[in-house]
Design an enzyme around this catalytic site. Structure first.
Site, PDB file in Angstrom:
ATOM      1  N   ASP A  82     -55.245 -14.515  13.757  1.00 16.38           N
ATOM      2  CA  ASP A  82     -54.658 -15.666  14.233  1.00 16.38           C
ATOM      3  C   ASP A  82     -54.156 -16.425  13.124  1.00 16.38           C
ATOM      4  O   ASP A  82     -54.939 -16.518  11.934  1.00 16.38           O
ATOM      5  CB  ASP A  82     -55.799 -16.744  14.883  1.00 16.38           C
ATOM      6  N   TYR A 127     -43.111 -30.269  18.783  1.00 15.71           N
ATOM      7  CA  TYR A 127     -42.430 -28.945  18.412  1.00 15.71           C
ATOM      8  C   TYR A 127     -41.241 -29.099  17.574  1.00 15.71           C
ATOM      9  O   TYR A 127     -41.152 -28.495  16.582  1.00 15.71           O
ATOM     10  CB  TYR A 127     -42.101 -28.334  19.716  1.00 15.71           C
ATOM     11  N   LYS A 156     -40.737 -27.486  13.797  1.00 13.42           N
ATOM     12  CA  LYS A 156     -39.675 -26.484  13.501  1.00 13.42           C
ATOM     13  C   LYS A 156     -38.762 -26.957  12.482  1.00 13.42           C
ATOM     14  O   LYS A 156     -38.339 -26.206  11.391  1.00 13.42           O
ATOM     15  CB  LYS A 156     -38.824 -25.958  14.733  1.00 13.42           C
TER      16      LYS A 156
HETATM   17  P1  NDP Z   1     -44.119 -16.140  23.430  1.00 10.45           P
HETATM   18  O1  NDP Z   1     -45.021 -17.098  23.680  1.00 10.45           O
HETATM   19  O2  NDP Z   1     -43.567 -15.288  24.280  1.00 10.45           O
HETATM   20  O3  NDP Z   1     -44.796 -15.327  22.361  1.00 10.45           O
HETATM   21  C1  NDP Z   1     -45.400 -15.570  20.990  1.00 10.45           C
HETATM   22  C2  NDP Z   1     -46.381 -14.671  20.767  1.00 10.45           C
HETATM   23  O4  NDP Z   1     -47.337 -15.210  19.531  1.00 10.45           O
HETATM   24  C3  NDP Z   1     -47.599 -14.489  21.818  1.00 10.45           C
HETATM   25  O5  NDP Z   1     -47.913 -13.142  21.683  1.00 10.45           O
HETATM   26  C4  NDP Z   1     -48.659 -15.393  21.201  1.00 10.45           C
HETATM   27  O6  NDP Z   1     -49.688 -14.997  21.799  1.00 10.45           O
HETATM   28  C5  NDP Z   1     -48.536 -15.272  19.768  1.00 10.45           C
HETATM   29  N1  NDP Z   1     -49.227 -16.310  19.133  1.00 10.45           N
HETATM   30  C6  NDP Z   1     -49.399 -17.628  19.451  1.00 10.45           C
HETATM   31  N2  NDP Z   1     -50.173 -18.444  18.586  1.00 10.45           N
HETATM   32  C7  NDP Z   1     -50.611 -17.332  17.750  1.00 10.45           C
HETATM   33  C8  NDP Z   1     -51.268 -17.601  16.560  1.00 10.45           C
HETATM   34  N3  NDP Z   1     -52.012 -18.594  16.339  1.00 10.45           N
HETATM   35  N4  NDP Z   1     -51.639 -16.464  15.714  1.00 10.45           N
HETATM   36  C9  NDP Z   1     -51.072 -15.260  16.018  1.00 10.45           C
HETATM   37  N5  NDP Z   1     -50.108 -15.078  17.316  1.00 10.45           N
HETATM   38  C10 NDP Z   1     -50.112 -16.254  17.997  1.00 10.45           C
HETATM   39  O7  NDP Z   1     -43.035 -16.787  22.419  1.00 10.45           O
HETATM   40  P2  NDP Z   1     -41.481 -16.531  22.074  1.00 10.45           P
HETATM   41  O8  NDP Z   1     -41.413 -15.129  21.843  1.00 10.45           O
HETATM   42  O9  NDP Z   1     -40.676 -17.169  22.967  1.00 10.45           O
HETATM   43  O10 NDP Z   1     -41.271 -17.440  20.609  1.00 10.45           O
HETATM   44  C11 NDP Z   1     -41.525 -16.787  19.624  1.00 10.45           C
HETATM   45  C12 NDP Z   1     -41.060 -17.546  18.393  1.00 10.45           C
HETATM   46  O11 NDP Z   1     -39.539 -18.040  18.792  1.00 10.45           O
HETATM   47  C13 NDP Z   1     -41.870 -19.042  18.248  1.00 10.45           C
HETATM   48  O12 NDP Z   1     -42.016 -19.413  16.864  1.00 10.45           O
HETATM   49  C14 NDP Z   1     -40.883 -19.993  19.031  1.00 10.45           C
HETATM   50  O13 NDP Z   1     -41.130 -21.205  18.555  1.00 10.45           O
HETATM   51  C15 NDP Z   1     -39.636 -19.443  18.508  1.00 10.45           C
HETATM   52  N6  NDP Z   1     -38.594 -19.970  19.625  1.00 10.45           N
HETATM   53  C16 NDP Z   1     -38.803 -19.320  20.871  1.00 10.45           C
HETATM   54  C17 NDP Z   1     -37.432 -19.878  21.878  1.00 10.45           C
HETATM   55  C18 NDP Z   1     -37.739 -19.725  23.188  1.00 10.45           C
HETATM   56  O14 NDP Z   1     -36.846 -20.186  23.860  1.00 10.45           O
HETATM   57  N7  NDP Z   1     -38.405 -18.639  23.601  1.00 10.45           N
HETATM   58  C19 NDP Z   1     -36.729 -20.963  21.196  1.00 10.45           C
HETATM   59  C20 NDP Z   1     -36.553 -20.832  19.813  1.00 10.45           C
HETATM   60  C21 NDP Z   1     -37.591 -20.612  18.986  1.00 10.45           C
HETATM   61  P3  NDP Z   1     -50.703 -15.588  22.862  1.00 10.45           P
HETATM   62  O15 NDP Z   1     -49.675 -15.053  24.323  1.00 10.45           O
HETATM   63  O16 NDP Z   1     -52.104 -15.430  23.033  1.00 10.45           O
HETATM   64  O17 NDP Z   1     -50.148 -17.223  22.957  1.00 10.45           O
END
Ligand code: NDP
Length: 258
Positions: A67, A162, A166
């Site tokens: 985490d 958020y 960012k």
């Molecule tokens: P998802 O929610 O699909 O995947 C994110 C992953 O990160 C999940 O497996 C989640 O686990 C894990 N995660 C969350 N919190 C933690 C933590 N504290 N420690 C370790 N792992 C963690 O997100 P996206 O793929 O969409 O996003 C990935 C990144 O891209 C993020 O930083 C997001 O802000 C950024 N982003 C996404 C956009 C979008 O439209 N999708 C746009 C712009 C930026 P769990 O499922 O348990 O929460």
């Protein structure tokens, strides 16, 4: 020579939140380029499912439960990775949460602190822990996943926490790039538009009209796919981007042009 710079053979890479979505696509991109890749996610089942999906495509990747908000655990994982592999070459700080659709005046302390804790604090804990090893080795490449929300204010959804987190990731990226630039460690970020993952799709499910605003505000008229972010991360992580540090690369279908 040019294609060779994109190869990552012999490199050790770790991707936070690598079990699914953008993170998993990034793990695949780095593995395809030849790196040994570690999925670091907080949910072991998600991480192992991601590992299995890549195994089916012919890539053996490792899994660690971490985490990013737990700085002691992050330090431990950094120590363990370097003890096992002898080094860390590439860190992708992808773990992030959104918890959108909450007007600023109603945001609770818990909500604000949680988003900042994962997106900004977690990114820093990982940069610090793995960056220390990279600095000792005088070599490393860190790619942070920022967001177009670090440049603009999304509409119509309200998500000040958020957007602020960012923007913080972007400036942290530049600050570390400046501190570490002469010491062999590059730090860059990618700023995606809306990407087709649960994080964005959950907002659309809550309010289908949101899609009109999002796509209408995007010159390319569509959301992005996970591989379209992974390929930018791969480039920044590789020697093909050897002169780049402190860059926040937009991959946003033109959203920030308007
Ligand atoms: P998802 O929610 O699909 O995947 C994110 C992953 O990160 C999940 O497996 C989640 O686990 C894990 N995660 C969350 N919190 C933690 C933590 N504290 N420690 C370790 N792992 C963690 O997100 P996206 O793929 O969409 O996003 C990935 C990144 O891209 C993020 O930083 C997001 O802000 C950024 N982003 C996404 C956009 C979008 O439209 N999708 C746009 C712009 C930026 P769990 O499922 O348990 O929460």
């Amino acid at each position: 020579m040019y294609l060779e710079k994109l190869r990552l053979d012999g490199k050790i890479a770790l991707v936070t939140g690598g079990g699914q979505s953008i993170g998993l696509a990034t793990v695949e991109a780095l593995a395809e380029a030849g790196a040994t890749v570690i999925i670091a996610d907080r949910d072991e089942a998600v991480a192992k499912a991601g590992q299995a999906s890549l195994k089916a495509k012919g890539y053996d990747v490792e899994v660690v439960v971490m985490d990013v908000t737990d700085s002691a655990r992050v330090n431990q994982v950094a120590d363990d990775v370097v003890a096992k592999h002898g080094k860390i070459d590439i860190l992708v700080n992808n773990a992030g949460i959104a918890r959108s659709m909450t007007p600023a005046e109603t945001v609770t302390d818990e909500h604000w602190l949680n988003v900042i804790d994962v997106n900004l604090n977690g990114t820093f804990w990982c940069c610090r822990a793995f960056g220390n090893y990279m600095l000792k080795a005088k070599s490393g490449s860190i790619v942070n996943i920022g967001s177009m929300s670090g440049f603009i204010v999304n509409k119509p959804q309200e998500q000040a926490f958020y957007n602020a987190s960012k923007a913080g990731v972007h400036h942290l990226t530049k600050s570390l790039a400046a501190e570490w630039g002469a010491r062999g460690v590059r730090v860059n970020a990618v700023a995606p538009t809306y990407i087709n993952t649960p994080l964005a799709v959950s907002v659309l499910e809550d309010d289908p009209k949101m899609a009109d605003a999002w796509l209408g505000g995007t010159p390319m008229g569509r959301m992005g796919e996970t591989d379209e972010i992974a390929s930018v991360v791969h480039f920044l992580a590789s020697d093909a981007a050897s002169l780049m540090t402190g860059s926040i690369v937009s991959a946003d279908g033109g959203y920030t042009c308007w």
